[in-house]
Each structure stands twice: as structure tokens, then as C-alpha cells.
Motif scaffolding. Structure first.
Motif, PDB file in Angstrom:
ATOM      1  N   LYS A   1     -10.609   4.381  34.150  1.00  0.00           N
ATOM      2  CA  LYS A   1     -11.572   4.321  35.254  1.00  0.00           C
ATOM      3  C   LYS A   1     -12.151   5.707  35.523  1.00  0.00           C
ATOM      4  O   LYS A   1     -13.377   5.858  35.705  1.00  0.00           O
ATOM      5  CB  LYS A   1     -10.884   3.787  36.524  1.00  0.00           C
ATOM      6  CG  LYS A   1     -11.733   3.860  37.801  1.00  0.00           C
ATOM      7  CD  LYS A   1     -12.989   2.994  37.700  1.00  0.00           C
ATOM      8  CE  LYS A   1     -13.737   2.873  39.014  1.00  0.00           C
ATOM      9  NZ  LYS A   1     -14.271   4.142  39.530  1.00  0.00           N
ATOM     10  N   LYS A   2     -11.323   6.728  35.537  1.00  0.00           N
ATOM     11  CA  LYS A   2     -11.806   8.106  35.730  1.00  0.00           C
ATOM     12  C   LYS A   2     -12.712   8.525  34.569  1.00  0.00           C
ATOM     13  O   LYS A   2     -13.710   9.223  34.762  1.00  0.00           O
ATOM     14  CB  LYS A   2     -10.631   9.066  35.854  1.00  0.00           C
ATOM     15  CG  LYS A   2      -9.687   8.777  37.020  1.00  0.00           C
ATOM     16  CD  LYS A   2     -10.361   8.949  38.369  1.00  0.00           C
ATOM     17  CE  LYS A   2     -10.578  10.408  38.710  1.00  0.00           C
ATOM     18  NZ  LYS A   2     -11.141  10.568  40.078  1.00  0.00           N
ATOM     19  N   SER A  26     -20.405   7.884  33.082  1.00  0.00           N
ATOM     20  CA  SER A  26     -21.576   7.491  33.872  1.00  0.00           C
ATOM     21  C   SER A  26     -22.448   8.697  34.179  1.00  0.00           C
ATOM     22  O   SER A  26     -23.688   8.621  34.162  1.00  0.00           O
ATOM     23  CB  SER A  26     -21.136   6.824  35.185  1.00  0.00           C
ATOM     24  OG  SER A  26     -20.418   5.639  34.924  1.00  0.00           O
ATOM     25  N   ILE A  27     -21.803   9.834  34.453  1.00  0.00           N
ATOM     26  CA  ILE A  27     -22.545  11.080  34.709  1.00  0.00           C
ATOM     27  C   ILE A  27     -23.230  11.550  33.434  1.00  0.00           C
ATOM     28  O   ILE A  27     -24.399  11.966  33.448  1.00  0.00           O
ATOM     29  CB  ILE A  27     -21.595  12.164  35.251  1.00  0.00           C
ATOM     30  CG1 ILE A  27     -21.051  11.747  36.620  1.00  0.00           C
ATOM     31  CG2 ILE A  27     -22.305  13.507  35.347  1.00  0.00           C
ATOM     32  CD1 ILE A  27     -19.946  12.639  37.151  1.00  0.00           C
ATOM     33  N   LEU A  28     -22.508  11.467  32.302  1.00  0.00           N
ATOM     34  CA  LEU A  28     -23.099  11.879  31.028  1.00  0.00           C
ATOM     35  C   LEU A  28     -24.328  11.038  30.684  1.00  0.00           C
ATOM     36  O   LEU A  28     -25.329  11.563  30.195  1.00  0.00           O
ATOM     37  CB  LEU A  28     -22.075  11.728  29.897  1.00  0.00           C
ATOM     38  CG  LEU A  28     -21.130  12.895  29.602  1.00  0.00           C
ATOM     39  CD1 LEU A  28     -20.311  12.591  28.358  1.00  0.00           C
ATOM     40  CD2 LEU A  28     -21.873  14.204  29.430  1.00  0.00           C
ATOM     41  N   GLU A  29     -24.265   9.745  30.957  1.00  0.00           N
ATOM     42  CA  GLU A  29     -25.378   8.869  30.613  1.00  0.00           C
ATOM     43  C   GLU A  29     -26.651   9.264  31.367  1.00  0.00           C
ATOM     44  O   GLU A  29     -27.754   9.214  30.820  1.00  0.00           O
ATOM     45  CB  GLU A  29     -25.031   7.411  30.905  1.00  0.00           C
ATOM     46  CG  GLU A  29     -26.168   6.472  30.534  1.00  0.00           C
ATOM     47  CD  GLU A  29     -25.787   5.007  30.668  1.00  0.00           C
ATOM     48  OE1 GLU A  29     -26.051   4.452  31.738  1.00  0.00           O
ATOM     49  OE2 GLU A  29     -25.249   4.447  29.712  1.00  0.00           O
ATOM     50  N   LYS A  30     -26.482   9.680  32.604  1.00  0.00           N
ATOM     51  CA  LYS A  30     -27.638  10.093  33.400  1.00  0.00           C
ATOM     52  C   LYS A  30     -28.316  11.325  32.811  1.00  0.00           C
ATOM     53  O   LYS A  30     -29.500  11.552  32.982  1.00  0.00           O
ATOM     54  CB  LYS A  30     -27.208  10.365  34.833  1.00  0.00           C
ATOM     55  CG  LYS A  30     -26.785   9.104  35.589  1.00  0.00           C
ATOM     56  CD  LYS A  30     -26.273   9.429  36.977  1.00  0.00           C
ATOM     57  CE  LYS A  30     -25.800   8.164  37.696  1.00  0.00           C
ATOM     58  NZ  LYS A  30     -25.230   8.462  39.031  1.00  0.00           N
ATOM     59  N   ASP A  48     -22.324   0.681  26.609  1.00  0.00           N
ATOM     60  CA  ASP A  48     -22.501  -0.452  27.512  1.00  0.00           C
ATOM     61  C   ASP A  48     -21.526  -0.268  28.677  1.00  0.00           C
ATOM     62  O   ASP A  48     -20.433  -0.844  28.696  1.00  0.00           O
ATOM     63  CB  ASP A  48     -22.226  -1.767  26.772  1.00  0.00           C
ATOM     64  CG  ASP A  48     -22.599  -2.986  27.612  1.00  0.00           C
ATOM     65  OD1 ASP A  48     -22.777  -2.843  28.834  1.00  0.00           O
ATOM     66  OD2 ASP A  48     -22.692  -4.087  27.040  1.00  0.00           O
ATOM     67  N   LEU A  49     -21.934   0.547  29.634  1.00  0.00           N
ATOM     68  CA  LEU A  49     -21.041   0.907  30.735  1.00  0.00           C
ATOM     69  C   LEU A  49     -20.792  -0.261  31.687  1.00  0.00           C
ATOM     70  O   LEU A  49     -19.743  -0.320  32.339  1.00  0.00           O
ATOM     71  CB  LEU A  49     -21.605   2.103  31.502  1.00  0.00           C
ATOM     72  CG  LEU A  49     -21.639   3.420  30.713  1.00  0.00           C
ATOM     73  CD1 LEU A  49     -22.247   4.530  31.552  1.00  0.00           C
ATOM     74  CD2 LEU A  49     -20.245   3.815  30.254  1.00  0.00           C
ATOM     75  N   LYS A  50     -21.731  -1.195  31.764  1.00  0.00           N
ATOM     76  CA  LYS A  50     -21.512  -2.367  32.624  1.00  0.00           C
ATOM     77  C   LYS A  50     -20.357  -3.202  32.101  1.00  0.00           C
ATOM     78  O   LYS A  50     -19.491  -3.648  32.860  1.00  0.00           O
ATOM     79  CB  LYS A  50     -22.797  -3.210  32.690  1.00  0.00           C
ATOM     80  CG  LYS A  50     -23.907  -2.569  33.502  1.00  0.00           C
ATOM     81  CD  LYS A  50     -25.116  -3.501  33.585  1.00  0.00           C
ATOM     82  CE  LYS A  50     -26.227  -2.863  34.417  1.00  0.00           C
ATOM     83  NZ  LYS A  50     -27.425  -3.751  34.495  1.00  0.00           N
ATOM     84  N   MET A  61     -17.758  13.398  24.815  1.00  0.00           N
ATOM     85  CA  MET A  61     -16.899  12.416  25.463  1.00  0.00           C
ATOM     86  C   MET A  61     -15.501  12.983  25.738  1.00  0.00           C
ATOM     87  O   MET A  61     -14.963  12.832  26.837  1.00  0.00           O
ATOM     88  CB  MET A  61     -16.787  11.155  24.587  1.00  0.00           C
ATOM     89  CG  MET A  61     -18.070  10.351  24.486  1.00  0.00           C
ATOM     90  SD  MET A  61     -17.937   8.917  23.361  1.00  0.00           S
ATOM     91  CE  MET A  61     -16.814   7.855  24.291  1.00  0.00           C
ATOM     92  N   GLU A  62     -14.921  13.646  24.751  1.00  0.00           N
ATOM     93  CA  GLU A  62     -13.537  14.124  24.904  1.00  0.00           C
ATOM     94  C   GLU A  62     -13.429  15.346  25.813  1.00  0.00           C
ATOM     95  O   GLU A  62     -12.335  15.719  26.225  1.00  0.00           O
ATOM     96  CB  GLU A  62     -12.907  14.431  23.543  1.00  0.00           C
ATOM     97  CG  GLU A  62     -11.386  14.445  23.624  1.00  0.00           C
ATOM     98  CD  GLU A  62     -10.690  14.900  22.361  1.00  0.00           C
ATOM     99  OE1 GLU A  62      -9.536  14.496  22.148  1.00  0.00           O
ATOM    100  OE2 GLU A  62     -11.274  15.680  21.577  1.00  0.00           O
TER     101      GLU A  62
END
Length: 309
Positions: free
Chosen positions: A56-57, A63-67, A75-77, A136-137
Motif C-alpha cells: 500500500k505504501k 501514484s506520485i511517480l505516475e503524476k 494499472d494503478l486502479k 520504482m525501487e
């Protein structure tokens, strides 16, 4: 959910060198592996909750990276829905032991949720994947080369020549010879962030920087070359030089209770030890021409064969 297993990784050669754009050789280690899963009544509930919370964290970070549009879209949803349904990373990869526990999780998330999956079929794709995994890592380590998730994702040995020159390679076939490359369990987790900061601080000193590039990197290159050529006599000769160098210059990265064991290997020529990852705990890599004798000498500690020669 399709059960895709992602292995641990072993950086045979190149610890710290790969941080400075030098060569490395990394292999998957399928004894340890992990997969995304959902809870059932047979699972340990506490472990599931901890893993689910960590994912979850990680989702919040992604989500921040995607912005920022910094990497291939996920597919974050769907990831969020699966997290809400209790998804966790079912793994036997020891955490903070230098064998890629976070890398396997990153590879699993990418594999399951990316909208434009790359397979790493050619060099250009491998570099793109490395850059994606690096971003990502970074959630787990602050800074990441992306190599660990790359190994876990491709499940192939990788020869690293530089940040932009990484390729799948073949390694010698395993046999049942007396010699071996093995893991030695220190019995304590590593302190990766602290060790990397210690190394970067040492590099600011000109004298250390000079011998690091002139000596450490030279021995490292010769080890990789000898291993790939199956010249194990030359390999052991250069691993000994690496072991001595680390003992003299990276002593802080060797667990205190292993200093004498490390030194004994050098003086008795029974085995030679080197760092597995950042050091400071976790696993230690061992190299020997006589594994049974080394195992007897190290009988107080758990060892695990990676490769026989």
C-alpha cells in the motif's frame, strides 16, 4: 491471479563497482522466490498484513511517480483494488540479506500491472527496463541502480559493463567438482543505506578513490573474466586479492564476528570471502577449491552452494 514466481538475485561480482559505472555479474537464485498472492486461512495473518501494508505504501509512491510521467504506466486502479482485497507478496526471500527481496517485489508489481510490458528481448529494452526499475525501487532504498529488479524480472544472468551496456550472458554449467561458490549466512540483516553512505564518503578521499579504481576494479574485472572463461584457478587467485582488499579497506562492511573467519580464509587458503551486496550483515559470498573442507571449517555457520566447479 496467475502465479508468476520471481527469484532472488546474487551479485557475484561488482559490489560497489556497479555504483561507479563499472562491471558486474549478477545471477538469479531460484532457491528463494516470491509471488503476489491473496490471503487464505492457512496463511500467517500478521505477515500478510505487514506485506499488504508495505505494498500500500509502495502504491502511494507509484501514484506520485505516475503524476510526474517518469516511467511506463501501471494499472494503478487494478493494483489498488487488489491491495484492498488483501494482496500480499508471498516470499521466502530473506529481507535485508543482499539477495533482492525488494527487487523481486518490484519485478512482480511491474509484471502484473504494467500497461505496456517489455520483455527485455534486446539490449535497448533491457536498459529501458533498468531505468523503469531504478525509479520504482528507489522507494525502498532512496537510490537504486535498477539491476536487482531487472535480474528478478528477466530471470537470466546479466553481464553489466556500464549503466548503458547490460546484456544477458551465459555462465559456466554447474558440475560436481570439489570447488564451489557458496553463500555464508551471517545471521544478521545488512544495513544497506548506511554502508552505501559510508562507501560514498570514503570515495571523497583522493587516496582511497585512486586505489579503489586502480586495484578493486581491476581484481573485479579479472574475476568476471576468469569465471566466464571457466578458468577457476585464476578466479580464486583474484578473489583472494579482492578478499584481502576488502579486509583492509572495507573492514566496517564485514560483521565483527566474521572478521577472524574472513582473515583465516585468506591465511589458510581454504576459502576466500567477499561481500554479497553492500555487506554489513546478510549473506557473505565464499569461494573455495575444496567445499567439503570449507564446510567443515565453517561448521558453526549455515552455508549454501550456488555453483560447483
Amino acid at each position: 491471479m496467475k502465479q508468476s514466481l520471481f527469484p532472488a538475485k546474487i551479485l557475484l561480482f561488482g559490489e560497489y563497482g556497479v555504483l561507479k559505472n563499472s562491471s558486474g555479474l549478477s545471477i538469479p537464485h531460484n532457491i528463494y522466490k516470491g509471488t503476489l498472492s491473496f490471503p487464505c486461512k492457512f496463511n500467517k495473518y500478521k505477515d500478510i498484513l505487514c506485506s499488504n501494508y508495505q505494498i500500500k505504501k509502495f502504491y502511494d509512491f507509484l501514484s506520485i511517480l505516475e503524476k510526474k510521467n517518469e516511467y511506463t504506466k501501471l494499472d494503478l486502479k487494478k493494483l489498488y483494488i487488489d491491495i484492498q482485497n488483501g494482496m500480499f507478496f508471498h516470499s521466502n526471500i530473506p529481507q535485508r540479506y543482499g539477495v533482492g527481496s525488494s527487487g523481486a517485489l518490484v519485478a512482480a508489481i511491474y509484471d502484473k500491472y504494467t500497461k505496456n510490458k517489455l520483455k527485455g528481448s534486446f539490449k535497448e529494452e533491457i536498459i529501458i527496463l533498468k531505468n523503469i526499475f531504478s525509479q520504482m525501487e528507489s522507494f525502498f532504498h532512496g537510490k537504486s541502480s535498477g539491476i536487482d529488479p531487472l535480474i528478478c524480472y528477466l530471470n537470466q544472468p546479466l553481464l553489466i559493463r556500464s549503466e548503458t551496456d547490460i546484456s544477458i550472458t551465459s555462465i559456466p554449467k554447474k558440475n560436481q567438482g570439489e570447488g564451489a561458490i557458496f553463500l555464508l549466512n551471517s545471521g544478521m540483516p545488512s544495513k544497506t543505506d548506511f554502508m552505501i553512505q559510508f562507501f560514498l564518503k570514503k570515495l571523497k578521499h583522493d587516496n582511497f578513490k585512486k586505489i579503489f579504481f586502480a586495484e578493486f576494479m581491476k581484481y573485479n574485472e579479472k574475476c568476471i573474466e576468469a569465471f566466464l572463461k571457466e578458468d577457476f584457478k585464476i578466479l580464486l587467485k583474484n578473489v583472494k586479492l579482492l578478499s584481502v582488499w576488502v579486509f583492509n579497506h572495507f573492514r566496517l562492511m564485514i560483521s565483527k564476528n566474521f572478521l577472524k573467519i574472513w582473515e583465516n580464509g585468506i591465511f589458510n587458503n581454504i576459502y576466500y570471502l567477499k561481500l554479497c551486496g553492500s555487506g554489513g550483515g546478510g549473506f557473505i559470498l565464499g569461494f573455495t577449491s575444496n567445499y567439503e573442507l570449507s564446510k567443515k571449517t565453517l561448521k558453526k555457520y549455515a552455508t549454501e552452494v550456488l555453483f560447483r566447479f
